[in-house]
Scaffold this motif. Structure first.
Motif, PDB file in Angstrom:
ATOM      1  N   GLN A  54       0.813  -1.215   0.000  1.00 10.75           N
ATOM      2  CA  GLN A  54       0.000   0.000   0.000  1.00 10.75           C
ATOM      3  C   GLN A  54       0.849   1.269   0.000  1.00 10.75           C
ATOM      4  N   HIS A  55       2.164   1.075  -0.060  1.00 10.63           N
ATOM      5  CA  HIS A  55       3.089   2.213  -0.070  1.00 10.63           C
ATOM      6  C   HIS A  55       4.136   2.017  -1.165  1.00 10.63           C
ATOM      7  N   GLY A  56       3.667   1.594  -2.342  1.00 15.97           N
ATOM      8  CA  GLY A  56       4.575   1.437  -3.477  1.00 15.97           C
ATOM      9  C   GLY A  56       5.469   0.229  -3.410  1.00 15.97           C
ATOM     10  N   ALA A  57       5.099  -0.776  -2.607  1.00  8.22           N
ATOM     11  CA  ALA A  57       5.908  -1.994  -2.428  1.00  8.22           C
ATOM     12  C   ALA A  57       7.324  -1.644  -1.981  1.00  8.22           C
ATOM     13  N   VAL A  63      13.247   0.885   0.464  1.00 11.46           N
ATOM     14  CA  VAL A  63      13.826  -0.375  -0.019  1.00 11.46           C
ATOM     15  C   VAL A  63      12.726  -1.223  -0.659  1.00 11.46           C
ATOM     16  N   PRO A  64      12.913  -1.669  -1.913  1.00 11.48           N
ATOM     17  CA  PRO A  64      11.886  -2.450  -2.601  1.00 11.48           C
ATOM     18  C   PRO A  64      11.590  -3.775  -1.900  1.00 11.48           C
ATOM     19  N   LEU A  65      10.301  -4.132  -1.916  1.00 14.71           N
ATOM     20  CA  LEU A  65       9.833  -5.384  -1.313  1.00 14.71           C
ATOM     21  C   LEU A  65       9.340  -6.332  -2.396  1.00 14.71           C
ATOM     22  N   ARG A  66       9.731  -7.589  -2.309  1.00 14.06           N
ATOM     23  CA  ARG A  66       9.248  -8.626  -3.203  1.00 14.06           C
ATOM     24  C   ARG A  66       8.249  -9.504  -2.464  1.00 14.06           C
ATOM     25  N   VAL A  67       7.168  -9.868  -3.115  1.00 13.04           N
ATOM     26  CA  VAL A  67       6.211 -10.806  -2.540  1.00 13.04           C
ATOM     27  C   VAL A  67       6.689 -12.221  -2.826  1.00 13.04           C
ATOM     28  N   GLN A  68       6.764 -13.031  -1.780  1.00  9.53           N
ATOM     29  CA  GLN A  68       7.191 -14.420  -1.958  1.00  9.53           C
ATOM     30  C   GLN A  68       6.010 -15.366  -1.790  1.00  9.53           C
ATOM     31  N   LEU A  69       5.857 -16.280  -2.749  1.00 17.31           N
ATOM     32  CA  LEU A  69       4.806 -17.288  -2.717  1.00 17.31           C
ATOM     33  C   LEU A  69       5.414 -18.660  -2.509  1.00 17.31           C
ATOM     34  N   ALA A  84      -0.743 -10.522  -6.961  1.00 20.84           N
ATOM     35  CA  ALA A  84       0.273  -9.768  -6.222  1.00 20.84           C
ATOM     36  C   ALA A  84       0.828  -8.633  -7.079  1.00 20.84           C
ATOM     37  N   CYS A  85       0.983  -8.882  -8.362  1.00 21.14           N
ATOM     38  CA  CYS A  85       1.451  -7.833  -9.270  1.00 21.14           C
ATOM     39  C   CYS A  85       0.420  -6.718  -9.373  1.00 21.14           C
ATOM     40  N   GLN A  86      -0.848  -7.080  -9.453  1.00 19.53           N
ATOM     41  CA  GLN A  86      -1.908  -6.073  -9.515  1.00 19.53           C
ATOM     42  C   GLN A  86      -1.924  -5.212  -8.256  1.00 19.53           C
ATOM     43  N   LEU A  87      -1.560  -5.819  -7.138  1.00 21.17           N
ATOM     44  CA  LEU A  87      -1.548  -5.092  -5.863  1.00 21.17           C
ATOM     45  C   LEU A  87      -0.293  -4.246  -5.686  1.00 21.17           C
ATOM     46  N   GLY A  88       0.662  -4.396  -6.608  1.00 24.15           N
ATOM     47  CA  GLY A  88       1.825  -3.512  -6.574  1.00 24.15           C
ATOM     48  C   GLY A  88       3.183  -4.159  -6.471  1.00 24.15           C
ATOM     49  N   SER A  89       3.258  -5.487  -6.324  1.00 25.14           N
ATOM     50  CA  SER A  89       4.570  -6.122  -6.235  1.00 25.14           C
ATOM     51  C   SER A  89       5.296  -5.999  -7.573  1.00 25.14           C
ATOM     52  N   GLU A  90       6.525  -5.506  -7.522  1.00 23.60           N
ATOM     53  CA  GLU A  90       7.297  -5.302  -8.741  1.00 23.60           C
ATOM     54  C   GLU A  90       8.203  -6.472  -9.055  1.00 23.60           C
ATOM     55  N   VAL A  91       8.246  -7.455  -8.157  1.00 26.31           N
ATOM     56  CA  VAL A  91       8.986  -8.698  -8.367  1.00 26.31           C
ATOM     57  C   VAL A  91       8.219  -9.803  -7.659  1.00 26.31           C
ATOM     58  N   ILE A  92       8.171 -10.988  -8.260  1.00 28.45           N
ATOM     59  CA  ILE A  92       7.573 -12.162  -7.620  1.00 28.45           C
ATOM     60  C   ILE A  92       8.695 -13.138  -7.286  1.00 28.45           C
ATOM     61  N   ASP A  93       8.735 -13.573  -6.032  1.00 31.92           N
ATOM     62  CA  ASP A  93       9.735 -14.539  -5.594  1.00 31.92           C
ATOM     63  C   ASP A  93       9.034 -15.837  -5.218  1.00 31.92           C
TER      64      ASP A  93
END
Length: 319
Positions: A54-57, A63-69, A84-93
């Protein structure tokens, strides 16, 4: 050189990510794993584990945050990655390294290292589903019970579309027992054409130098070493740049502990907040004797008001 903060389930939540990334030296961080089974998870679940979305990932420090699945169903992982990408994650881990028995029994984490073809299928499906400009990365161990298939697994991930691979230099059966086998990371790097990050047993600048020499890896991911020495990434970055390495003192650390507690008290339940602080203090005792004094003072304390008083009222000098 990139330095990443590891995704440690049950430890490095958004509060600790915030405190550690504001210390400096960290290039990116990762959420605790988000368990994917048979359905598309609600948006609220992503926001719970990754409020930074909610704050630009990004963390408060930028510092950029990656969502991990974590999971084993390629299609379901892909659908949740797309969300997760739609919600703002710029990388998927993707997590193929968790050694927890409960996770492995449900076909998640390191147990999938027994099935390189499934690793490939997962990466391929996720890569095809998420937008082309979103990188997909992966974290793995050397194998389940032996490191014999480490190269095969890494190749499966890279050929499936992983743009980076983090290798924790132990097998699942090794758990976290020392030593980490950095020499296998060098072999993995030779087997794939994507960047490989070294992870495991980097507790100090000296450990980093030895890891780099043995593994050949230019990029690293720090886990317990960074949690127990919050300025470790900053120290390593300084050493890499040829600058003076200045270590954080207990006086420097105290405001961070107070900030952590203030956030924990505000965000967590009164029952769970003291435990999270004690968990971090226990790890800090590795490098700060004063942390042991503070930990012992609140070891049996469960009342938030009393914990707040302990954290704010004393310097807790080591004896």
């Amino acid at each position: 050189m990139q330095i990443a903060l590891a995704p440690m389930e049950g430890l490095v939540d958004n509060i600790l990510r915030d405190v550690l990334t504001r210390t400096g030296g960290i290039d990116w961080c990762v959420t605790e794993f988000i368990r994917v089974t048979e359905r598309l998870l609600p948006e609220a679940y992503f926001h719970k584990l990754a409020p930074e979305l909610q704050h630009g990932a990004k963390t408060r420090a930028g510092v950029p945050l990656r969502v991990q699945l974590l999971g084993s169903d390629p299609a379901c992982l892909a659908d949740n990655a797309a969300l997760a990408c739609q919600l703002g994650s710029e990388v998927i881990d993707l997590n193929f390294g968790c050694p927890a028995k409960t996770v492995n029994k449900s076909r998640g984490g390191a147990v999938l290292l027994k099935e390189p073809e499934l690793l490939h299928a997962i990466l391929l499906q996720v890569r095809r589903t998420v937008p082309a400009h979103i990188p997909v990365t992966a974290k793995m161990r050397l194998g389940f019970d032996t490191p014999d298939s480490a190269n095969e697994c890494a190749i499966a991930l890279a050929e499936g579309g992983a743009s980076q691979i983090v290798v924790h230099a132990r097998t699942k059966m090794d758990g976290y027992k020392p030593p980490a086998h950095w020499e296998y990371i060098a072999q993995v790097q030779e087997a794939v054409k994507v960047p490989v990050f070294a992870n495991g047993d980097i507790w100090s600048v000296e450990d980093w130098r030895r890891c780099r020499e043995i593994s050949g890896a230019q990029d690293i991911m720090l886990g317990r070493g960074l949690v127990s020495r919050p300025d470790l990434a900053r120290q390593i970055a300084a050493a890499q740049a040829g600058e003076e390495v200045v270590e954080m003192t207990w006086a420097d650390l105290q405001p961070m502990i107070r900030d952590f507690w203030a956030q924990a008290e505000a965000q967590l339940t009164p029952r769970s907040a003291p435990g999270r602080l004690k968990q971090w203090l226990a790890m800090l005792t590795r490098n700060y004797p004063e942390a042991a004094v503070l930990f012992n003072a609140m070891r049996r304390e469960t009342d938030c008001e009393k914990v707040r008083h302990l954290v704010n009222s004393s310097d807790f000098q080591a004896v």
